[in-house]
Each structure stands twice: as C-alpha cells, then as structure tokens.
Design a protein around this motif. Structure first.
Motif, PDB file in Angstrom:
ATOM      1  N   UNK A   1      30.177  37.046  51.139  1.00 27.21           N
ATOM      2  CA  UNK A   1      29.395  36.401  50.086  1.00 27.21           C
ATOM      3  C   UNK A   1      29.803  37.032  48.762  1.00 27.21           C
ATOM      4  N   UNK A   2      30.300  36.197  47.836  1.00 27.55           N
ATOM      5  CA  UNK A   2      30.733  36.721  46.536  1.00 27.55           C
ATOM      6  C   UNK A   2      29.712  36.434  45.443  1.00 27.55           C
ATOM      7  N   UNK A   3      28.785  35.515  45.703  1.00 25.76           N
ATOM      8  CA  UNK A   3      27.716  35.257  44.744  1.00 25.76           C
ATOM      9  C   UNK A   3      26.541  34.614  45.458  1.00 25.76           C
TER      10      UNK A   3
ATOM     11  N   UNK B   1      33.933  35.286  39.408  1.00 24.46           N
ATOM     12  CA  UNK B   1      35.090  34.482  38.995  1.00 24.46           C
ATOM     13  C   UNK B   1      35.425  33.360  39.973  1.00 24.46           C
ATOM     14  N   UNK B   2      35.237  33.598  41.266  1.00 29.30           N
ATOM     15  CA  UNK B   2      35.538  32.548  42.245  1.00 29.30           C
ATOM     16  C   UNK B   2      34.611  31.355  42.063  1.00 29.30           C
ATOM     17  N   UNK B   3      33.327  31.603  41.824  1.00 35.84           N
ATOM     18  CA  UNK B   3      32.379  30.509  41.594  1.00 35.84           C
ATOM     19  C   UNK B   3      32.757  29.740  40.335  1.00 35.84           C
TER      20      UNK B   3
ATOM     21  N   UNK C   1      40.564  36.432  35.725  1.00 34.43           N
ATOM     22  CA  UNK C   1      39.930  37.472  34.928  1.00 34.43           C
ATOM     23  C   UNK C   1      40.311  38.883  35.361  1.00 34.43           C
ATOM     24  N   UNK C   2      41.090  39.014  36.430  1.00 39.50           N
ATOM     25  CA  UNK C   2      41.403  40.347  36.973  1.00 39.50           C
ATOM     26  C   UNK C   2      42.137  41.226  35.970  1.00 39.50           C
ATOM     27  N   UNK C   3      42.939  40.625  35.094  1.00 40.45           N
ATOM     28  CA  UNK C   3      43.716  41.425  34.138  1.00 40.45           C
ATOM     29  C   UNK C   3      42.819  42.102  33.095  1.00 40.45           C
ATOM     30  N   UNK C   4      41.545  41.663  33.013  1.00 41.82           N
ATOM     31  CA  UNK C   4      40.625  42.266  32.049  1.00 41.82           C
ATOM     32  C   UNK C   4      39.991  43.555  32.581  1.00 41.82           C
ATOM     33  N   UNK C   5      40.150  43.815  33.861  1.00 39.04           N
ATOM     34  CA  UNK C   5      39.573  45.023  34.479  1.00 39.04           C
ATOM     35  C   UNK C   5      40.582  46.163  34.365  1.00 39.04           C
ATOM     36  N   UNK C   6      40.185  47.294  33.790  1.00 34.40           N
ATOM     37  CA  UNK C   6      41.144  48.395  33.576  1.00 34.40           C
ATOM     38  C   UNK C   6      41.541  49.111  34.862  1.00 34.40           C
ATOM     39  N   UNK C   7      42.659  49.819  34.768  1.00 34.87           N
ATOM     40  CA  UNK C   7      43.146  50.717  35.822  1.00 34.87           C
ATOM     41  C   UNK C   7      43.443  50.006  37.137  1.00 34.87           C
ATOM     42  N   UNK C   8      43.722  48.704  37.084  1.00 35.65           N
ATOM     43  CA  UNK C   8      44.052  47.946  38.306  1.00 35.65           C
ATOM     44  C   UNK C   8      42.999  48.132  39.398  1.00 35.65           C
ATOM     45  N   UNK C   9      41.743  48.243  38.985  1.00 34.07           N
ATOM     46  CA  UNK C   9      40.667  48.506  39.943  1.00 34.07           C
ATOM     47  C   UNK C   9      40.532  47.382  40.964  1.00 34.07           C
TER      48      UNK C   9
ATOM     49  N   UNK D   1      34.369  43.334  36.775  1.00 35.99           N
ATOM     50  CA  UNK D   1      34.367  43.071  35.336  1.00 35.99           C
ATOM     51  C   UNK D   1      32.966  43.225  34.758  1.00 35.99           C
ATOM     52  N   UNK D   2      32.899  43.737  33.542  1.00 32.58           N
ATOM     53  CA  UNK D   2      31.617  43.898  32.869  1.00 32.58           C
ATOM     54  C   UNK D   2      30.860  42.568  32.822  1.00 32.58           C
ATOM     55  N   UNK D   3      29.533  42.649  32.974  1.00 34.22           N
ATOM     56  CA  UNK D   3      28.699  41.451  33.019  1.00 34.22           C
ATOM     57  C   UNK D   3      28.864  40.599  31.762  1.00 34.22           C
ATOM     58  N   UNK D   4      28.908  41.244  30.596  1.00 37.02           N
ATOM     59  CA  UNK D   4      29.018  40.493  29.342  1.00 37.02           C
ATOM     60  C   UNK D   4      30.314  39.693  29.287  1.00 37.02           C
ATOM     61  N   UNK D   5      31.400  40.259  29.794  1.00 37.97           N
ATOM     62  CA  UNK D   5      32.687  39.570  29.790  1.00 37.97           C
ATOM     63  C   UNK D   5      32.670  38.370  30.730  1.00 37.97           C
ATOM     64  N   UNK D   6      32.012  38.539  31.887  1.00 37.52           N
ATOM     65  CA  UNK D   6      31.911  37.422  32.834  1.00 37.52           C
ATOM     66  C   UNK D   6      31.033  36.312  32.287  1.00 37.52           C
ATOM     67  N   UNK D   7      29.941  36.686  31.652  1.00 36.84           N
ATOM     68  CA  UNK D   7      29.041  35.692  31.069  1.00 36.84           C
ATOM     69  C   UNK D   7      29.762  34.883  29.996  1.00 36.84           C
ATOM     70  N   UNK D   8      30.553  35.571  29.185  1.00 36.86           N
ATOM     71  CA  UNK D   8      31.317  34.886  28.134  1.00 36.86           C
ATOM     72  C   UNK D   8      32.351  33.948  28.745  1.00 36.86           C
ATOM     73  N   UNK D   9      33.044  34.413  29.779  1.00 45.70           N
ATOM     74  CA  UNK D   9      34.065  33.594  30.427  1.00 45.70           C
ATOM     75  C   UNK D   9      33.459  32.346  31.055  1.00 45.70           C
TER      76      UNK D   9
END
Length: 349
Positions: free
Chosen positions: A237-239, A253-255, A298-306, A327-335
């Motif tokens: 379950x991803x969301x 991001x998948x949703x 959106x994976x490229x927005x997450x630092x350190x290849x986490x 990814x930070x919640x604010x970045x996902x909400x914006x996306x």
C-alpha cells in the motif's frame, strides 16, 4: 475489535522455480459496517492476492502467508490466517462472500442458475429445496433480473454479461454476509452496465448494512462510490485515505501518476494522456529502495539518492491520510497541485 475486517501486516509469497514471488508485503487495512473500501492499482500490484487471502483461497501448502486477517463473526473474532480449515470454510459465503471477476467462468455452465443459487444457500442453511428455490428467486428479483422465476431455470450462457454479474451478486448476498469482496465486478462490461452494477452494489450495501471491499485497477470506477481508497503498487500500500483526499490531494507520486493517466474533458492539451513510463518491477527481484523509484518523476528531488537505497515507510502525513514517500510533504503537495492544474506528470502535457 470494532472493525468487520482488519488486515494486519499481511505478507503473501509464492515459491517458484525462478525464485520467491513476494506478491503482497506488509499490508494493513480495515473495513467497517456500511463502508465501501477500494483497493486500486495496476495489474500485478497485489490487489487480488490480498482479497483471496481474506477468503483463504490460496493453497496453504505452498503459499507463504504471514500476518493476521481478523474477521468479526457473531461468535467472536476469527484470524483467517491461523484458523483451521473447517472454521474458515464456515465463514465463506456466510460471513464473507466474494463476487469474482469473470462470472462466465465462475458460474457452472452445466447447471441452472436456480441450482447454483440454492446450493450456495443450503450449504449454510438447513432448509428444503422449495424454501431454497424461493430464496433464489427472491434474490434474483432483488438484483433486478426480470421474470426471476422463469430466468432461474435458465443456464449461464442464456444471460448477458451484465445479467451474469447480477447473478453473481445475488449468489454473494444470498446468505446475508457482513463482508462482500467485489473483485473487478465491472470488468468487460460496457460503461452503462458498469454504472448499473456499481449503483446496485451501493444500493444493496445500504439495504444489507454490509461492508464492501472493492478491488479495481480503475480509479474512475471508485470516484463516486468508495468511502476510502488504498492504492497498491508492487505488493504494498503506497497511499491510503478518504476518497476526496486521494483524488484531490494525493501525496504519493504513484497515485499522482495514476490520476494523470485518466482522461479528462477539462484537461489541457486535448488528446494527450500522461502514461507512467516503464514497467512495474518483477515481484521476484524488487528494487532495493522504493519500488516506484525507477518510474517516478519526483525521485530526482530527493537528496542523496535515498529513493534508490531505502524503502520509505507508510506514514500519516495528514490526518487519516497515509503515504509512502521520502520527498518532503510540501514538495509533494505542490507537485500534486501542479499536475492537477496542468495535467503534467514526468514532463508530459
């Protein structure tokens, strides 16, 4: 236990010659009376494996099943995973019933509709054939089949696809179950019949006061019918959240990618859809980190290849709204807001 159904940390794997297929991993969900909960995802995401586990329809000698599937019964709570086969068999069709995906293969071609419905009823009720036949006709009438006393004597091939699906619904409800699992109940039906079947399920849910677990690959199907939605990808379950949150404020991001692939009359760039690039991963050799990372915009927005190294936890980012992402919640909400406004996912308009 207050839930009709509670799945805790369910994992299902199947040994094969090529390796261990990890079909479902650490799935948690609940279903309450009068509620319709949907499980959505691509083919192979683990939706049907999860639903079959609730009915204990996997081969116990080969399938590797861990976790708990707790079902509320009049006699108390039963853990389907650990319960003996006679106890589970008594639940099937009585407390928990299932509407299978293909009614033509689920109904026996050599027996009349009446024969199959009365058998389902008499397994759990010590009644005469006459009483069982009356119950079968009553159920056919309830699901909207015209001239039910006449049609009950006919065979499955004499029914249309939509009418066969109504027969399957009648069979599932004939013993007044508390939980109904509907596995892709509108597959291969035209749009008009799909709407009729979904409307019928909602109507009967209110009448029988039952909980429905709806399995589908189509987010559009559950938009106007589900109370809560669980989105699955690669066995997890991803969301999870109420239907409005999933549709209008997705956090995984998948949703977001799934929603962007749905045609919309309001979409910019008519005629273009945003397909999710790539293919779902092999369930035998899943990626080390996030399973969706190779396809994620959106994976490229997450630092350190986490995302490539660590699987994100399913966390409650907002009240009653869980998502699996680094990814930070604010970045996902914006996306999500940008994708909804412009129909842009992965750079495609």
């Amino acid at each position: 236990m207050s839930h009709l159904l509670e799945i805790k940390n369910l994992s299902v794997a199947f040994p094969t010659h090529d390796g261990l297929v990890r079909a479902v991993s650490d799935v948690n969900l609940t279903l309450d009376r009068g509620e319709l909960v949907a499980i959505v995802g691509e083919s192979g995401s683990g939706k049907t494996v999860t639903s079959l586990s609730v009915m204990s329809l996997h081969n116990r000698r080969t399938a590797q099943i861990t976790g708990q599937i707790l079902v509320q019964t009049p006699d108390g709570v039963v853990d389907v995973v650990s319960a003996e086969e006679p106890i589970v068999r008594a639940l099937r069709g009585k407390t928990v019933a299932m509407i299978f995906q293909d009614p033509m293969s689920s109904l026996h071609p050599y027996y009349t509709i009446s024969k199959q419905l009365t058998e389902a009823f008499r397994i759990h009720n010590k009644v005469s054939k006459k009483v069982a036949n009356a119950r079968a006709i009553e159920m056919l009438d309830l699901v909207g089949i015209p001239e039910p006393d006449k049609r009950a004597k006919e065979y499955p091939h004499q029914f249309s696809g939509g009418m066969r699906q109504r027969v399957m619904i009648a069979m599932a409800l004939i013993n007044n179950p508390d939980i109904v699992i509907a596995d892709e109940p509108t597959t291969a039906l035209d749009v008009t019949v799909q709407a009729q079947i979904l409307e019928l399920l909602r109507k009967l849910q209110k009448e029988f006061d039952m909980g429905i677990l709806l399995i589908t690959h189509d987010l559009g199907v559950v938009a106007g019918i589900a109370d809560r939605v669980n989105v699955m990808y690669a066995g997890q379950v991803v969301e999870s959240g109420v239907v409005d949150d999933i549709y209008y404020r997705p956090l995984a991001p998948y949703t977001m990618a799934l929603l962007a692939s749905i045609p919309s009359v309001a979409a910019k760039g008519a005629g273009q859809l945003s397909a999710i690039p790539g293919q779902p991963p092999s369930m035998i050799s899943l990626p080390k980190g996030c399973s969706f990372q190779p396809r994620c915009a959106l994976a490229h927005l997450v630092p350190n290849h986490l995302c490539e190294r660590v699987m994100p936890e399913l966390t409650e980012d907002e009240p009653r709204h869980l998502a699996r992402c680094h990814l930070e919640l604010s970045a996902r909400t914006h996306a999500a807001a940008e994708a909804r406004a412009n129909r842009i996912v992965g750079g495609q308009a």
